[in-house]
Each structure stands twice: as structure tokens, then as C-alpha cells.
Design a protein around this motif. Structure first.
Motif, PDB file in Angstrom:
ATOM      1  N   GLY A   1       0.822  -1.202   0.000  1.00 57.86           N
ATOM      2  CA  GLY A   1       0.000   0.000   0.000  1.00 57.86           C
ATOM      3  C   GLY A   1       0.857   1.253   0.000  1.00 57.86           C
ATOM      4  N   LEU A   2       0.279   2.346  -0.492  1.00 58.79           N
ATOM      5  CA  LEU A   2       0.958   3.642  -0.522  1.00 58.79           C
ATOM      6  C   LEU A   2      -0.001   4.693   0.003  1.00 58.79           C
ATOM      7  CD1 LEU A   2       3.578   5.144  -1.574  1.00 58.79           C
ATOM      8  CD2 LEU A   2       2.212   5.705  -3.588  1.00 58.79           C
ATOM      9  N   VAL A   3       0.489   5.534   0.911  1.00 58.39           N
ATOM     10  CA  VAL A   3      -0.335   6.576   1.523  1.00 58.39           C
ATOM     11  C   VAL A   3       0.270   7.933   1.184  1.00 58.39           C
ATOM     12  CG1 VAL A   3      -1.292   7.475   3.671  1.00 58.39           C
ATOM     13  CG2 VAL A   3      -0.930   5.016   3.414  1.00 58.39           C
ATOM     14  N   LEU A   4      -0.563   8.818   0.652  1.00 62.22           N
ATOM     15  CA  LEU A   4      -0.094  10.146   0.280  1.00 62.22           C
ATOM     16  C   LEU A   4      -1.083  11.211   0.750  1.00 62.22           C
ATOM     17  CD1 LEU A   4       1.256   9.993  -3.405  1.00 62.22           C
ATOM     18  CD2 LEU A   4       2.551  10.476  -1.341  1.00 62.22           C
ATOM     19  N   PRO A   5      -0.581  12.286   1.368  1.00 57.60           N
ATOM     20  CA  PRO A   5      -1.430  13.454   1.617  1.00 57.60           C
ATOM     21  C   PRO A   5      -1.541  14.258   0.321  1.00 57.60           C
ATOM     22  CG  PRO A   5       0.744  13.801   2.561  1.00 57.60           C
ATOM     23  CD  PRO A   5       0.745  12.424   1.989  1.00 57.60           C
ATOM     24  N   PRO A   6      -2.544  15.112   0.181  1.00 57.70           N
ATOM     25  CA  PRO A   6      -2.741  15.846  -1.076  1.00 57.70           C
ATOM     26  C   PRO A   6      -1.537  16.695  -1.464  1.00 57.70           C
ATOM     27  CG  PRO A   6      -4.632  16.113   0.382  1.00 57.70           C
ATOM     28  CD  PRO A   6      -3.587  15.409   1.169  1.00 57.70           C
ATOM     29  N   TYR A   7      -0.858  17.279  -0.477  1.00 55.49           N
ATOM     30  CA  TYR A   7       0.256  18.169  -0.788  1.00 55.49           C
ATOM     31  C   TYR A   7       1.523  17.421  -1.183  1.00 55.49           C
ATOM     32  CZ  TYR A   7       0.970  17.032   4.145  1.00 55.49           C
ATOM     33  OH  TYR A   7       1.097  16.364   5.335  1.00 55.49           O
ATOM     34  N   SER A   8       1.508  16.082  -1.139  1.00 55.36           N
ATOM     35  CA  SER A   8       2.673  15.303  -1.548  1.00 55.36           C
ATOM     36  C   SER A   8       2.509  14.675  -2.924  1.00 55.36           C
ATOM     37  CB  SER A   8       2.971  14.206  -0.514  1.00 55.36           C
ATOM     38  OG  SER A   8       3.448  14.764   0.679  1.00 55.36           O
ATOM     39  N   THR A   9       1.505  15.120  -3.649  1.00 54.88           N
ATOM     40  CA  THR A   9       1.347  14.639  -5.024  1.00 54.88           C
ATOM     41  C   THR A   9       2.539  15.060  -5.870  1.00 54.88           C
ATOM     42  OG1 THR A   9      -1.060  14.774  -4.810  1.00 54.88           O
ATOM     43  CG2 THR A   9      -0.174  14.656  -7.042  1.00 54.88           C
ATOM     44  N   PHE A  10       3.101  16.213  -5.532  1.00 56.65           N
ATOM     45  CA  PHE A  10       4.264  16.716  -6.258  1.00 56.65           C
ATOM     46  C   PHE A  10       5.423  16.936  -5.285  1.00 56.65           C
ATOM     47  CE2 PHE A  10       0.445  18.174  -8.451  1.00 56.65           C
ATOM     48  CZ  PHE A  10       0.666  17.693  -9.729  1.00 56.65           C
ATOM     49  N   TYR A  11       6.629  16.897  -5.811  1.00 56.28           N
ATOM     50  CA  TYR A  11       7.816  17.143  -4.999  1.00 56.28           C
ATOM     51  C   TYR A  11       8.876  17.814  -5.866  1.00 56.28           C
ATOM     52  CZ  TYR A  11       9.728  12.931  -7.254  1.00 56.28           C
ATOM     53  OH  TYR A  11      10.159  12.011  -8.173  1.00 56.28           O
ATOM     54  N   LEU A  12       9.848  18.432  -5.189  1.00 62.00           N
ATOM     55  CA  LEU A  12      10.917  19.127  -5.894  1.00 62.00           C
ATOM     56  C   LEU A  12      12.103  18.198  -6.105  1.00 62.00           C
ATOM     57  CD1 LEU A  12      11.012  22.608  -4.090  1.00 62.00           C
ATOM     58  CD2 LEU A  12       9.673  21.908  -6.075  1.00 62.00           C
ATOM     59  N   GLN A  13      12.699  18.297  -7.296  1.00 61.81           N
ATOM     60  CA  GLN A  13      13.941  17.587  -7.585  1.00 61.81           C
ATOM     61  C   GLN A  13      14.956  18.603  -8.069  1.00 61.81           C
ATOM     62  OE1 GLN A  13      13.629  14.181 -10.106  1.00 61.81           O
ATOM     63  NE2 GLN A  13      15.841  13.906 -10.294  1.00 61.81           N
ATOM     64  N   ALA A  14      15.995  18.806  -7.256  1.00 62.76           N
ATOM     65  CA  ALA A  14      17.004  19.810  -7.578  1.00 62.76           C
ATOM     66  C   ALA A  14      17.789  19.422  -8.824  1.00 62.76           C
ATOM     67  CB  ALA A  14      17.950  19.992  -6.395  1.00 62.76           C
ATOM     68  N   ASN A  15      18.219  20.431  -9.554  1.00 68.18           N
ATOM     69  CA  ASN A  15      19.010  20.220 -10.765  1.00 68.18           C
ATOM     70  C   ASN A  15      20.170  21.202 -10.746  1.00 68.18           C
ATOM     71  OD1 ASN A  15      19.938  19.469 -13.266  1.00 68.18           O
ATOM     72  ND2 ASN A  15      18.404  20.657 -14.397  1.00 68.18           N
TER      73      ASN A  15
END
Length: 1135
Positions: free
Chosen positions: A628-642
Motif C-alpha cells: 500500500g501507498l499513503v499520500l497526503p494531497p500536498y505530496s502529489t508533487f515534490y521538488l527535484q534539484a538540478n
């Protein structure tokens, strides 16, 4: 309605459990209602005297607005939420916004776990096939000697250090290899990859012909173990557990010798039990007639407990005692799952069995068959068996077997003759042999462990006869590895005896043992996404029982290697109907997705938040697990540094150097696995030093490093430094009585400004493990977190030392229509200064430096500053903990649960729905060991012979006389054995601290959101109070009259953890509503070709009459009289 409080001088009521939220009271007399209403009106001033009245509602609402504005103003100026948003947007070219797609993530991780486990399955199959071939090719040697077999005895070093060791005396070490070992971090042990190690239980003679032949043929497994590791270098322990008790495992490592008796026997390990037989429905019946007394009864109690230890969570069991009638020994009236907590209930109940009455086998067996025929309950529905413990009898109860079990014989009957006596055992043998079971004898203590586990050989017959169909890998529950790997699961595969006695003879039907390969939970966790899911997102996995294989809340504080670690998914989280539905779907092997509103407990277990979560799940193919995977709404996206610009990398990296801290604030970095060669440390200063030293040798793009973690860490270092430049440098913290400002990020940076504030910073350097960080993400607005009261100083000491209150809020970004929360910012308030400020803000001051004064002829409302002797004003957070007070003497109580400060007022807030309560149980807690009770351990009454008995020659050879001798002899030799805790005997940590169940109670805001006036009805001590939620915070503003009568007491709400002596919620009630589960999908309990002729044999023990007479006379002459009245055991059977 508020709970009516007692009048002055009334006795304190009972505990809180007797104080449910009251229903609305019946209408009171009109006069009383009017008098209560008048109390809410402003008091009329007496002419010529100053008069104060309780502040009106609009006045208190005005104070609340001032408090809200002050907090908001400080956070806007110093928190820098808006400025940090701008900084992220200004650096938009340095990162990308990635999306977590739950369905794809679950499918990928499930596939990765399946691939990992499949590699172990292939290794298991190679081992099992090789073992069967090696054993079939082995030639049995009757005259084999110890010096003919060379092997590494894993316990040899410990035994050589013990001068009293049995093997040292025999000089058997000539056959033992001496090996060199190297440290291996994967095994957390010193190992030797060229050899296997052998562990033989303490109670098994290493020089016996059976054991030596077993060691001889299993030596050939060594090459297969080595080849498996060559093909899969990530393999951990590979082991073969033999039905004889021998364990051969690879790589070789010295056995972890306990401080006391080593009771390890592979046949009692969870992985062996699960692999050696199909699930079981077992009813244990114990003869407690009058002839079962003294040592025999003790042997039976111990035997039942040992029998229970051979059962796993896939099995179901009940235990009953019988004499003229049968009855369950515990509160369980039907078969229940043989989980840890249920078995504990049985073990405690068995100790209360008392011998009396006459033997009635019919009553015992009829009870057992009725239990097994009950189809209205959850059960294993595979092997069915009855285990009877008795000291002997003549009745064969053939009519019972004809009625319930013949001709199909679907229930196996195992009989155990307990104690040393000269009864005819033929009836017991007949019962077992005619019902496909086995007859065992337990004449003494040493026979208990071996004879209560050998029934597994009988149950293994159908598996062996089923051949390849039964060769299916099963995965165990989570349990503690005996060699120090920590929490593991084990893949198991049975190994069969494929030999035949001769040409044309029947196929052998014995199980040789079980092959097992361990998989550490940490290796499975590494396959799940970690930091991309955010602080409150996570992956989890469960098995067919609903027990978690993976879960962030799977943190047993103490583990017992004899028992599996079984934490149900609904106990790992706060249970609700949605989660029950998700759990059932996962157990059934379905895919699904569901968004739910649920409750979560904070990391520090002080708070409850109502949150929105999305659950996504799918089965892990070829296993019994579901992911199973649990996600809050604000974790749908995340930052990936470049950070491709190396010059920028160097620039940002410099802000991690301690030399920059004085000007830019102290930086804590999350202790993550950034690189393989990075040395971990619990001290963050040391960890940062190790990190900097490594970064001077490698680049963030090095292959040995996690580029995602490193780039995000360095990016966040630069972003938080820009926050210092734009906001914090230009502000004077003292102006607003701030001790510190801070920012924490998903990338693992926590920056605290100024540098000196870091000395008092006690939050976890890993933001994902910091309670303030996770709660800020889940709550809108400003989250106040008072310090734990144990860490506070007394008010008089606050002049030299300051105490701070954290106020934090999440930074929400909206980039191209995608919303995420990559950081949390906040301030640390000076408690003493803000307590004074709180008084001013909740006062009627019209000027900053002039408190309101009430003249002789004027009428005024009380306020929190001038009237602090009469008026109590407090800020309480959403967990019910005190944050600020206008009472100076309460400053040292900031952080306490408010019921400990003002029980009367807290109860009123609860009764008026400002707070609601959530009770749950922590099944992973550790508690100090309870002092052992003497139930069943105290000396029983000894049978005292009469003159007639002495004159009766038959008496001297009877069970009564022999039992009396046993009480002396075995009591002297094995007295401590009966009372020894297995954990203590094995020298494990459980002897010092054991697992227990803790009841947890948390409070959180209820349904009332607006302001509210009420009366605490306490007779002459009635109190007015006003309560109002502060907008955009987690605070409740409460103004109340101080109690007029100190003796007016009421029930006290409790928030602290409490130990549950009865193992948590009433276990007897829980089994009436069992949680949904599914057993293994395969069952091997019947094969038409099974040969049941081998069903046990034994001989009665004929004691020497001369020896008995001599010993009995010595006993009668030498034993002092017992202080208690004698208990006469009336023999119910004749010789």
C-alpha cells in the motif's frame, strides 16, 4: 452540557472511566435557572465602591482578535513565508517539479519486492532439491563415531569457556573445526564464507547415531550454500532446520550464547513451524482428576504451555480441562487464533488448574469434538486434532470416536501420558493409533520439549506424500532474527525424505526438515520510495493475517525471538471503517484506490490531527503480501534539484561549513544515507563533520552517492541562506521577544537563527521525524508547540535561562498549477516575555503603558492583567496542553496537560465539546517485568498416607506413592526450572524488560468552533468561563473565574499512557469479533496412502519395591510437617 461538579467538601468521584460525557440534564426548577442566568449578566456596582464584573462576550472576542493579530503580525515579519515563496520562484531554474503517481509507484515497488523475493525462492528450491538428493544418496552408518564427523560447532567457543560444559567433560571437541571470522556489516556479525555452522539444542546428545548421520549428509549442503551466494551476493542467512533439531546455517558465525540456559530449538522457530505443516485447528484437553497431583500436574501445565508455543498465527486453538465434566480453562469458549496475546491468556489460565474429582474421558473428548465441529467461527479449516494430557486410564471411549470421527477419521488424536506411573497405557495408545495420531510419554521434565513438538512429524506426512504439489514457498510473519539481523521475514520450503526401505516398498512419509532464507526488512524498505513521498507519505505492506510487514509505525520496543512480531494494520494506525475496508481488500489480493478523511497520531504521541489521505494498494505477486501507498494531497508533487552548475554547488555548500554559522545561522542536516562511505553518527555536529570531509573527496554527482538527496540538500542550503539575507538579518528578534527563527525543508536542512539559539534546539535534525514539521504540513495556519514540561525550569530560574514555545507554519507553493509544501518556517517565543504580553493583549488597556484602573464609583469588567488574582486566562493547544497563562506560578507548568493544572476547567471544556478524546492501544510497548505470581508455583498439598495405606502393599507401588517420591526428588533438582522464564533462561533482554500493552489517550479539538460562555456548576463554588478558538492557530483562548472553593473537586481527565495489566482491551471480548483474515491457500491434511501404523509406543514404569520402600521411609522421616492442612488426593483409577 457540562458535567455537574460536586459541591464543596463532597467526596471525589471514581475514575474517569465512570465519567462518560453526560447527557443533557433534565429541566431544573425555574428559580434555579433564573439564578444561574443572572450570573451571566454584568454585576451591578455598589455605590461608592469599585466593582468588577466577569468580562462580557464581546470584550473577550476583542481580546481574541488582538491575540490573533499579534501572532499573525510576528509570523508575517519574522516567519518569512511570503519571502520564501518568492525565493523558490526566483530559483525556479534550479529544480523541477516531479509528480508521484500512486498507481505507478505501487506497481513498480510491488514488482521490485517480487523480484527480490523471487531470487530467494530460486535459491530455496536449489537447496531443497539438493538436500533431498544428498539424503537419498547417504548410506546410514550404525557405528559412526564423533571423531568421524568434522564440523564447526557454533556453540563450541562458548562451551570451551564453560568448565562445566558437558561436551568439555566428554572431550568431544576433536571433531570441531576452529575457524577465523571477518566482520560483515550486512550480517551485523563476524562470519566465515567458506564453512557452515551447526547448532544443536542443549537437550540433544551430539554424539547420538541419529545426530551424527544427520551431520554427515548435511555437510554436502555447504557447496550449495556457497554457490547460492555467488549467484546472489545479497543473500543473508541460509539455513536448514532438521526434524532432529540440528540447524546448519551459512555463512558460519559463532552462536550468540545466552547468559543462562540456551533453549533455542529450530523446531520451535516461527519459520520452521510454518514450513513443516499446514494450518491447524487444535483442541487441548487436560485431565485434572484427583489422581493428577503434585509434579504430574506441574508437568501437564508446562507441557500445555510448550504445546502452545508450537502454534503460529495461521493456527486456531482452545484449551479445556476435564474430570467428570469438561470446561474451558480460560474465557475463550471456542477456537481462537493462536496469536501471541491469545496464547498468553491460555498460559496464564492453565496455571490456575486444580486437580479434583474423577476422570471422565468421554466428557473431555465430546467437548473437543464439539469445538472442532463448530462451523460458525473463523478457524484454520485444515488439520484438525485433539491433544489429550493425562496420567492414565482404562476407558477407550470408543463410542465417542464412532459417533464423531469414524469412519473418515478427519480428526487426529494425540495422547500424552504424563508422569511416572505403572498404569496400563494400552488404552491411550489405542486412542491415538485408531485416530491417525500418536502416543507420547512425558515421564519427566526433560521429555516435555521434545514430545510436545514431534506431532509435527505426523502432520507432515500428507505433505510428503503430496510430493511436488506441496513444495510451495511460504513467507513468514515478521520476527526477530536469533543471530542479530534484526527484524526479518523468512522464505520456507519443506524438505522431504525420498528414500524407500526397499524395492517395491512404500514411499517414505517423513519430513526431513525445513529450508529457510532470511530477508531483512531493511532490504525491503530500501525498495520503497522514501523522501519523494514527503514527511507524511509512506509505503506499507501487510500479509494475509492483516499484520504489517512494512509500516513506519512498526517499531517494537522489545522483541522476543521466540515469538513473531505481529502488529495488525488497524493497530499500526488509528482504526476506522475506511481502513477496515482497505485492509480487507488488500488481504483478498485486490487492487484499489481510496481517499479518506482519517485521524493520525503525532510522532510525539501527544496530538491527534484529522487529515486527508489517499490510499493506493496492489498485491505483490507470488507472495502472500500486499503493498500500500499513503499520500497526503500536498505530496502529489515534490521538488527535484538540478544543480548542474558546479560553481553554484560550491557556493551553496560553503553555507554548510560551521564557519558560516555565526552570520548565517546554525545548520542541522538530516542524517540520511547520502553516500555509501558516509559514517553515520547520532551526534549531528559529528555527522556534519563526516559529511563535509566526504564531500571534499567526492562530488554530488558521484556514483557512490544518492544524487537526488545530495542535490536537494545543497539546494535547500542555499535557499534557506537567502531567507536569512532577505528577512532575518534585518530584524531585531528582541523587539518581539523571540529566542530564534528557523526554517526546515524536505531536502533535510534545518536552519536556526541566530547561531547561539542552536544550543537550546532540541528538535529532531531529520525534519521528517520532527513532530512540529509533520504537524505543520497537516494543519493550516500557525501550530504552537509548547515544550515538554519535564524540561522546564522553575519560574525563579527563568531570569537566567529562557524557555521557548515553537510556532510554525508550512510554506505552500503553487507552481504551474501544482501545489506542494516543501518547507516549514517558524519562530521560538520567549515564554516569560510572551506571558506578560499575553496579559496586556487580554486586558482593557487603552494605552500601552497604562493598565485600566477602576475608580470608587465606577463599574469595570475584569481583565487578565489587573485581575489576575480573580481571573484565570490561558491559551491551550489542540492537544489540551498549556501554552500561556496569566498566572505567574503556572509558568513552570507550560507544556503540561491542562487537566493537571485545572482539572475542573478542563473537564468542563471536554463536556462542552471543545475537546474530544481518542483512546487507542500500543501493542509494541516495553515495560519493566512484573514480579512473578505464585499461582500454580507454590507447593501443593502433599498426599499424606494413612495407616491403612501403609499396611496395603499395593499402595507402595501405586501412583500416589510414586508421585510423592517425585515431589521430593524432582522438586529438589528442577524446582527453578518450573519457575524460570524462558526469556530469562536464554539471557535475552526480555528478562529485564518485556513487551506489554499501553493504553494511549489523546485529545483534540471537538465540534465547537465559535465562542462559548458557560457555567461550571459546583454549588457554592460555581465558575463562569468563556472559551474561544483563535483563528488560524491551534489554540483555544479560555477565560474563567478562579475557583472560590479549593475543595470543590471533580473527575480528572488523564492523558498520560497507562499500562494495561490485562493485555489491553479485554481479549475475551475481542475474540468475539475477530478481524478479517485469510489462511494459506493450500492445505495438506489427508492422503489416502498415508501409513498410520507408526503411532507411538511406550512402556509403563515399574519401580522397584525395595527402592520405593526405602525412599518412602526416608521421605516420611525426613520431611518436616507442612504448615497448611493436607490435601487428600483420592485416586480415581485402580491398578
Amino acid at each position: 452540557m457540562a458535567l455537574p461538579a460536586r459541591t464543596c467538601g463532597a467526596a471525589r468521584p471514581g475514575p474517569l472511566a465512570a465519567l462518560p460525557r453526560p447527557r443533557r440534564a433534565a429541566p431544573r426548577p425555574l428559580l434555579l435557572l433564573v439564578s444561574r442566568l443572572l450570573l451571566l449578566l454584568p454585576l451591578v456596582a455598589t455605590p461608592g465602591a469599585a466593582a468588577y464584573s466577569f468580562p462580557q462576550q464581546h470584550t473577550m472576542q476583542h481580546w481574541a482578535r488582538r491575540l490573533e493579530q499579534e501572532v499573525d503580525g510576528v509570523m508575517r515579519i519574522f516567519g518569512g513565508v511570503q519571502q520564501l515563496r518568492e525565493i523558490y520562484k526566483d530559483n525556479r531554474n534550479l529544480f523541477e517539479v516531479q509528480e508521484n503517481v500512486p498507481q505507478k509507484l505501487v506497481e513498480k515497488v510491488a514488482g521490485d519486492i517480487e523480484s527480490l523475493l523471487d531470487r530467494k525462492v530460486q535459491a530455496l528450491k536449489r537447496l531443497a532439491d539438493a538436500a533431498e538428493n544428498f539424503q537419498r544418496a547417504h548410506h546410514w552408518q550404525d557405528n559412526i563415531k564423533e571423531e568421524d564427523v568434522m564440523y564447526y560447532d557454533a556453540k563450541a567457543d562458548a562451551e570451551l569457556d564453560d568448565p562445566e560444559s558437558e561436551d568439555v567433560e566428554r572431550g568431544s571437541k576433536a571433531s570441531t573445526l576452529r575457524l577465523d571470522f571477518v566482520e560483515d556489516s550486512n550480517f551485523k556479525n563476524k562470519v566465515n564464507y567458506s564453512y557452515t555452522a551447526v547448532q544443536i539444542p542443549t537437550d540433544i546428545y551430539k554424539g547420538s547415531t541419529v545426530i551424527l548421520n544427520e551431520l554427515n549428509w548435511t555437510e554436502a549442503l555447504e557447496s550449495v550454500f556457497v554457490e547460492n551466494r555467488r549467484q546472489d551476493p545479497a543473500l543473508l542467512w541460509q539455513a536448514f532446520g532438521s526434524a532432529t533439531g540440528v540447524t546448519r546455517y551459512y555463512p558460519a558465525t559463532p552462536w550468540r550464547a545466552p547468559k543462562k540456559i540456551d533453549l533455542y530449538d529450530v523446531r520451535r522457530r516461527p519459520w520452521y513451524i510454518q514450513g513443516a505443516s499446514s494450518p491447524k485447528d487444535m483442541v487441548i484437553i487436560v485431565d485434572v482428576s484427583g489422581s493428577v497431583s503434585g509434579l504430574t500436574l506441574k508437568l501437564m501445565k508446562t507441557s500445555v504451555c510448550e504445546m502452545l508455543d508450537t502454534l503460529s498465527d495461521d493456527d486456531y486453538v482452545n484449551v479445556a480441562s476435564f474430570n467428570e465434566k469438561a470446561q474451558p480453562v480460560s474465557c475463550f469458549t471456542h477456537l481462537v487464533q493462536a496469536n501471541v496475546r491469545n496464547k498468553k491468556v491460555f498460559k496464564e489460565a492453565v496455571q490456575g488448574m486444580v486437580a479434583k474429582g474423577t476422570t471422565g474421558y468421554k466428557a473431555g473428548f465430546e467437548y473437543a469434538f464439539d469445538q472442532l465441529q463448530n462451523s460458525n467461527i473463523t478457524r484454520a479449516n485444515c488439520n484438525k486434532m485433539i491433544m489429550m494430557f493425562t496420567d492414565g486410564g482404562e476407558d477407550r471411549v470408543q463410542d465417542v470416536f464412532e459417533k464423531y470421527n469414524w469412519p473418515n477419521r478427519t480428526v487426529r488424536v494425540f495422547t500424552f501420558s504424563v508422569g511416572q506411573h505403572n498404569y496400563d497405557v494400552t488404552p491411550l495408545q489405542w486412542m491415538a493409533c485408531t485416530n491417525k495420531g500418536y502416543y507420547f510419554e512425558i515421564p519427566s521434565i526433560g521429555a516435555i520439549r521434545i514430545n510436545t513438538q514431534e506431532y509435527l512429524d505426523v502432520l507432515g506426512r500428507p505433505m510428503v506424500l503430496a510430493g511436488k504439489e506441496a513444495k510451495q514457498v511460504q513467507w513468514t510473519n515478521v520476527y526477530e532474527d536469533a543471530l542479530g539481523l534484526g527484524l526479518v521475514v523468512t522464505g520456507t520450503l519443506p524438505v522431504f525424505n525420498l528414500t524407500q526401505d526397499g524395492p517395491g516398498e512404500k514411499k517414505n512419509q517423513l519430513i526431513l526438515g525445513v529450508m529457510g532464507i532470511d530477508v531483512a526488512l531493511n532490504d525491503i524498505k530500501r525498495l520503497t520510495p522514501n523522501y519523494t513521498l514527503g514527511a507524511n507519505g509512506y509505503a506499507f505492506a501487510i500479509d494475509l493475517n492483516g499484520y504489517v510487514l512494512l509500516h513506519p509505525n512498526l517499531k517494537p520496543q522489545t522483541t522476543n525471538f521466540r515469538e513473531p512480531v505481529t502488529l495488525d494494520f488497524l493497530d499500526a494506525e488509528l482504526e476506522d471503517e475506511d481502513k477496515e475496508e482497505i485492509r480487507r481488500s488488500m488481504i483478498d489480493g485486490n487492487k484499489g484506490h481510496k481517499q479518506v478523511r482519517t485521524l493520525v497520531r503525532s510522532l510525539d504521541e501527544r496530538y491527534i490531527d484529522e487529515v486527508l489521505r489517499s490510499y493506493t494498494w496492489a498485491p505483490i505477486q507470488s507472495t502472500n503480501y500486499s503493498l500500500g501507498l499513503v499520500l497526503p494531497p500536498y505530496s502529489t508533487f515534490y521538488l527535484q534539484a538540478n544543480l548542474s552548475d558546479q560553481i553554484l554547488q560550491v557556493k551553496y555548500f560553503e553555507f554548510l561549513l560551521p564557519s558560516s554559522f555565526e552570520s548565517e545561522g546554525h545548520v542541522f542536516i538530516a542524517p540520511r544515507e547520502y553516500c555509501k562511505d558516509l559514517n553515520a553518527s547520532d551526534n549531528n555536529t559529528e555527522f556534519l563533520k563526516n559529511f563535509i570531509e566526504l564531500m571534499e573527496k567526492v562530488t554530488p554527482d558521484s556514483k557512490q552517492c544518492n544524487n537526488f538527496l545530495l542535490h536537494n540538500l545543497i539546494l535547500d542550503t542555499g535557499i534557506t541562506q537567502q531567507l536569512v539575507e532577505r528577512v532575518w538579518h534585518d530584524q531585531d528578534l528582541n523587539t518581539y521577544s523571540l529566542l530564534a527563527v528557523f526554517a526546515a525543508t524536505d531536502g533535510g536542512i534545518t536552519r536556526v537563527f541566530p547561531n547561539k539559539a542552536a544550543e537550546d534546539w532540541t528538535e529532531n535534525p531529520e525534519p521528517f521525524n520532527a513532530s512540529f514539521y509533520r504537524r505543520s504540513l497537516d494543519n493550516h495556519g500557525y501550530v504552537f508547540k509548547p515544550p515538554h514540561h519535564d524540561a522546564l525550569l522553575r519560574p525563579l530560574e527563568l531570569e537566567n535561562d529562557t524557555v521557548g514555545i515553537l510556532v510554525s507554519t508550512a510554506v505552500e507553493l503553487s507552481l504551474d498549477g501544482r501545489t506542494l509544501r516543501p518547507a516549514v518556517v517558524g519562530v521560538k517565543l520567549d515564554l516569560e516575555a510572551w506571558a506578560e504580553k499575553f496579559k496586556v493583549l487580554a486586558s482593557n488597556r487603552t494605552h500601552q503603558d497604562q493598565p485600566q484602573k477602576c475608580g470608587p464609583s465606577s463599574h469595570c469588567e475584569m481583565d487578565c492583567e489587573v485581575n489576575n488574582e480573580d481571573l484565570l486566562c490561558v491559551l491551550i493547544d489542540d492537544g489540551g496542553f498549556l501554552v500561556l497563562s496569566n498566572q505567574n506560578h503556572q509558568w513552570d507548568q507550560v507544556g503540561r496537560f491542562f487537566s493537571e493544572v485545572d482539572a475542573n476547567l478542563m473537564l468542563a471544556l471536554y463536556n462542552n465539546s471543545f475537546y474530544t478524546r481518542k483512546e487507542s492501544y500500543d501493542y509494541q510497548a516495553a515495560c519493566a517485568p512484573q514480579p512473578p505470581g505464585n499461582l500454580g508455583a507454590a507447593p501443593r498439598g502433599v498426599f499424606v498416607p494413612t495407616i491403612a495405606d501403609f499396611l496395603n502393599l499395593a499402595w507402595w507401588t501405586s501412583a500416589a506413592a510414586w508421585s510423592l517420591f517425585q515431589q521430593l526428588l524432582y522438586g529438589l533438582i528442577y524446582h527453578s526450572w518450573f519457575q524460570a522464564d524462558p526469556a530469562e533462561a536464554e539471557g535475552s533482554p526480555e528478562a529485564r524488560e518485556g513487551s506489554c500493552v499501553i493504553k494511549q489517550t489523546q485529545y483534540f479539538f471537538g465540534s465547537v468552533n465559535n465562542s462559548y460562555n458557560a457555567i461550571i456548576d459546583c454549588g457554592n463554588c460555581s465558575r463562569l468561563f468563556h472559551a474561544q478558538r483563535l483563528t488560524n492557530t491551534n489554540l483555544l483562548f479560555v477565560v474563567a473565574e478562579k475557583p472560590l472553593c479549593s475543595q470543590c473537586e471533580t473527575g480528572r481527565l488523564l492523558q498520560k499512557e497507562t499500562h494495561c495489566p490485562a493485555d489491553g482491551p479485554e481479549q475475551c471480548e475481542l475474540v468475539q469479533r475477530p478481524r478479517y483474515r485469510r489462511g494459506p491457500h493450500i492445505c495438506f491434511d489427508y492422503n489416502a496412502t498415508e501409513d498410520t501404523s507408526d503411532c507411538g509406543r511406550g512402556a509403563s514404569f515399574p519401580p522397584s519395591l525395595g527402592v520405593l520402600v526405602s525412599l518412602q521411609l526416608l521421605l516420611l522421616l525426613g520431611l518436616p510437617p507442612r504448615p497448611q492442612p493436607p490435601v487428600h488426593a483420592h485416586a480415581s483409577r485402580r491398578l
